[in-house]
Design a protein around this motif. Structure first.
Motif, PDB file in Angstrom:
ATOM      1  N   HIS A  35     -50.750  65.206  20.848  1.00 27.95           N
ATOM      2  CA  HIS A  35     -50.864  65.519  22.276  1.00 27.95           C
ATOM      3  C   HIS A  35     -51.048  64.271  23.120  1.00 27.95           C
ATOM      4  O   HIS A  35     -50.512  64.169  24.212  1.00 27.95           O
ATOM      5  N   GLY A  48     -56.693  72.614  23.599  1.00 29.72           N
ATOM      6  CA  GLY A  48     -57.257  73.297  22.430  1.00 29.72           C
ATOM      7  C   GLY A  48     -58.543  74.042  22.711  1.00 29.72           C
ATOM      8  O   GLY A  48     -59.082  74.013  23.831  1.00 29.72           O
ATOM      9  N   GLY A  59     -47.173  81.855  23.108  1.00 25.95           N
ATOM     10  CA  GLY A  59     -48.331  82.195  22.289  1.00 25.95           C
ATOM     11  C   GLY A  59     -49.211  83.200  22.994  1.00 25.95           C
ATOM     12  O   GLY A  59     -48.818  83.778  24.021  1.00 25.95           O
ATOM     13  N   PRO A 117     -51.737  74.417  20.113  1.00 20.83           N
ATOM     14  CA  PRO A 117     -50.478  74.258  19.374  1.00 20.83           C
ATOM     15  C   PRO A 117     -49.415  73.534  20.210  1.00 20.83           C
ATOM     16  O   PRO A 117     -49.140  73.937  21.348  1.00 20.83           O
ATOM     17  N   GLU A 173     -46.819  75.343  22.181  1.00 21.90           N
ATOM     18  CA  GLU A 173     -47.257  76.020  23.403  1.00 21.90           C
ATOM     19  C   GLU A 173     -47.603  74.991  24.470  1.00 21.90           C
ATOM     20  O   GLU A 173     -47.188  75.105  25.623  1.00 21.90           O
TER      21      GLU A 173
END
Lengths: 412, 412
Positions: free
Chosen positions: A25, A71, A134, A154, A157
């Motif tokens: 990320h 997250g 998601g 994820p 997503e």
């Protein structure tokens, strides 16, 4: 130029701080935020721990204008992001009936526990960020003078949600809107080559940002639509097949060109050892355009698999115009492929000569009823980089041949 | 179990916070530190900015027992790590004549500027961490009650330096010394499979930690040498060729087995599309053990490249014991390789049937004077994961055949 606004990234998950998964990320978001002209002052990975998370978020809110949390939006008690954001905002969590319906829809037929209800909650006064890939939506809102955007962990997503929503949410900080942006991709160029090319173009009021990946540079242009188009047109004249509109990848470009012509390609690889075939078959459905090929790694395999005459190898060597042409034509003649592509080069670290130093790579493209095209490249870098660059060059040079595009030589 | 000590990681470099390069230090060090029974409470990427760095280091010193800084040890004015560490420690930088001599040695023939001298400096009272792979040594010392270890940014320097020195430096925090550790690698197992296997072994006083990578699990065992050896021996009985001593990779294992026997291998790949060949040729000097191969992606290419009879394909399908055996034997018969390896499977997402669902992969190994071995695998995961797992399985299954090792089936 005004001072850049400060951005912070918080990635939450014990699987990150125990080294179980590789974070991707930070690189993705940092390059996008940099392209949006923000300064990323801190990117941090923390475990699923309430006191650590609380301290980290408070600190980020205190010293950044934009904070992104990635997250911690799952349904389990480990997933703390909603609760911590709600505390920090001083706003209770609110239940969204329509989000809950969407989650139930998605899970149709499977049992949903009560804990899943928490995925339909967000701090009061915050906006939702839809998640088409998601269960859990993200959310965004102001805490004091800081914009907080929260996205699920994820990558499949987070990435599309980031690209679709964050640039417009952050418009107040960056001063541009998403529809004032054009994307492009440059291949087989150093960032300095691209920078030079930009300098030689009509730039109008366009500014630009780049994201350098392994085998390509993705760039964005910001400004009036006519200015952006003018600059892209100039770049295409300067860089030919090495620059494309949009965020595109070489194997996809070639597959589309083959599909459009109803052609099947075969490959003959020496120094790339199968990488070209691997990339061609990464895409599902590649059997419509990729026939197969040979990995002619040794001289003996070049003779046995492709019928190269020993005389050609002895006279010109394995890395030569003549051998690469024979390899590509062998594919067409022996196996009947529509397009035959060959790669033969010195990947190193051993095997270089003054004539053919490490990094020298010949690529040839044979087509039915056309003269076989052949080109030599000299790639810098490690064995791995030379092999990757060779495979990228083979994909792009083949596609350029099919499309009739120029493929100018560049020193990189 | 006593409370775990707290560790913090600081990675310095604007190339990280602008997304130009992908950080890989955090995952590596976090998994090692976790295996050493430390808790990583924060890993952070920051730009080359003195005020940001200063604040970050002060905070890490205040709340961690071990802090590791990666990067910022280069010779330019951007590289701030020495200065910031010296400030935070309250100790001036000291010049080390012997380090400077080593740097000059390394640069022999090239011009060294005065700024390079800075790479021979470290805070007074700190110990040096030797760097066998680059210019700048690291250093370590106590700041208050916190152990600070500083390592250079390039992974090829940081990783060996970390593995060699950090476990013993941190011995006071972790309670074990580096020579009480054994390493092992497990392939094609879920972490839960490995956990179960551990439970079924003689464990004595051995404790263990794992690092999960894409295609393997690297684990370490801590305890008395006899206990560690007993556990490894038990694991080898349970897991056969799926577990090895040391930190090893599949292509290397196979290459060494081929080299020891003076054998050349050829490959026939369908679903892996060239990945097996790519991995075999990653290593310099691979031409001594890898002959080349074919990418028999379409049925037509299986017939043309390997002489597979249309009847076999029609009766048994491309993904079958019979086809995989014919592919491997075709390599031996047509091209004369010592060892022929074939991979044929359904990588998906399309193409699965009730009989042969996505993830079904046949692997066959043909050898001179031996019966051809063939095995079916069922791999979970995405198209990419199935392809990677197929290539790993082909490398390991071939090596197990050569070495006469058991290769037990596992549901993962």
């Amino acid at each position: 130029v005004s001072e850049r606004k400060r951005a912070g990234i918080i990635c939450v998950g014990t699987e990150l701080t125990e080294g179980i998964i590789q974070d991707t990320h930070v690189r993705f978001m940092a390059s996008e935020l940099t392209a949006m002209r923000l300064q990323v002052v801190r990117a941090v990975q923390i475990p699923d721990s309430a006191p650590i998370f609380r301290a980290e978020l408070a600190r980020a809110i205190a010293d950044c204008e934009l904070v992104i949390i990635a997250g911690g939006l799952g349904p389990t008690s480990d997933d703390l992001t909603r609760e911590i954001a709600s505390e920090e905002a001083g706003m209770p969590l609110e239940f969204h009936e329509e989000v809950w319906k969407g989650i139930q829809e998605r899970f149709r037929g499977r049992t949903l526990s009560e804990t899943n209800r928490k995925q339909a909650m967000s701090p009061r006064g915050f906006g939702l960020i839809p998640n088409a890939y998601g269960t859990a939506p993200g959310f965004h809102g102001m805490i004091g003078k800081t914009l907080l955007a929260v996205l699920p962990g994820p990558p499949a997503e987070l990435r599309p949600m980031f690209l679709r929503y964050v640039p417009s949410l952050a418009q107040g900080l960056t001063g541009t809107s998403a529809d004032e942006v054009s994307w492009g991709t440059a291949f087989m160029l150093a960032e300095s080559n691209l920078e030079e090319a930009f300098q030689g173009c009509r730039k109008g009021e366009v500014s630009w940002g780049t994201r350098v990946e392994d085998d390509r540079i993705v760039f964005n242009l910001r400004g009036a639509v006519a200015d952006r188009d003018g600059l892209l047109a100039d770049l295409e004249i300067l860089l030919g097949a090495r620059v494309r509109r949009g965020d595109v990848k070489p194997a996809k470009l070639l597959s589309e060109a083959l599909l459009a012509r109803g052609m099947m390609m075969a490959s003959a690889e020496s120094c790339t050892g199968g990488l070209l075939g691997k990339w061609m078959t990464d895409l599902p459905g590649s059997s419509r355009v990729y026939w197969g090929g040979v990995i002619a790694y040794s001289n003996q395999s070049k003779q046995r698999l492709l019928g190269i005459e020993g005389k050609i190898l002895a006279e010109h060597g394995a890395v030569s115009r003549e051998t690469s042409i024979s390899m590509a034509e062998g594919l067409r003649e022996i196996y009947g492929a529509d397009v035959g592509v060959s790669v033969s080069g010195v990947a190193g670290p051993e095997g270089g000569t003054p004539d053919k130093p490490v990094g020298t790579v010949w690529i040839a493209v044979a087509r039915r009823g056309e003269e076989t095209a052949a080109r030599v490249f000299r790639f810098p870098g490690s064995r791995e980089m030379i092999r990757r660059r060779s495979a990228v060059a083979a994909l792009l040079f083949t596609e350029a041949c099919l499309q009739g595009l120029e493929f100018p030589q560049f020193e990189v």
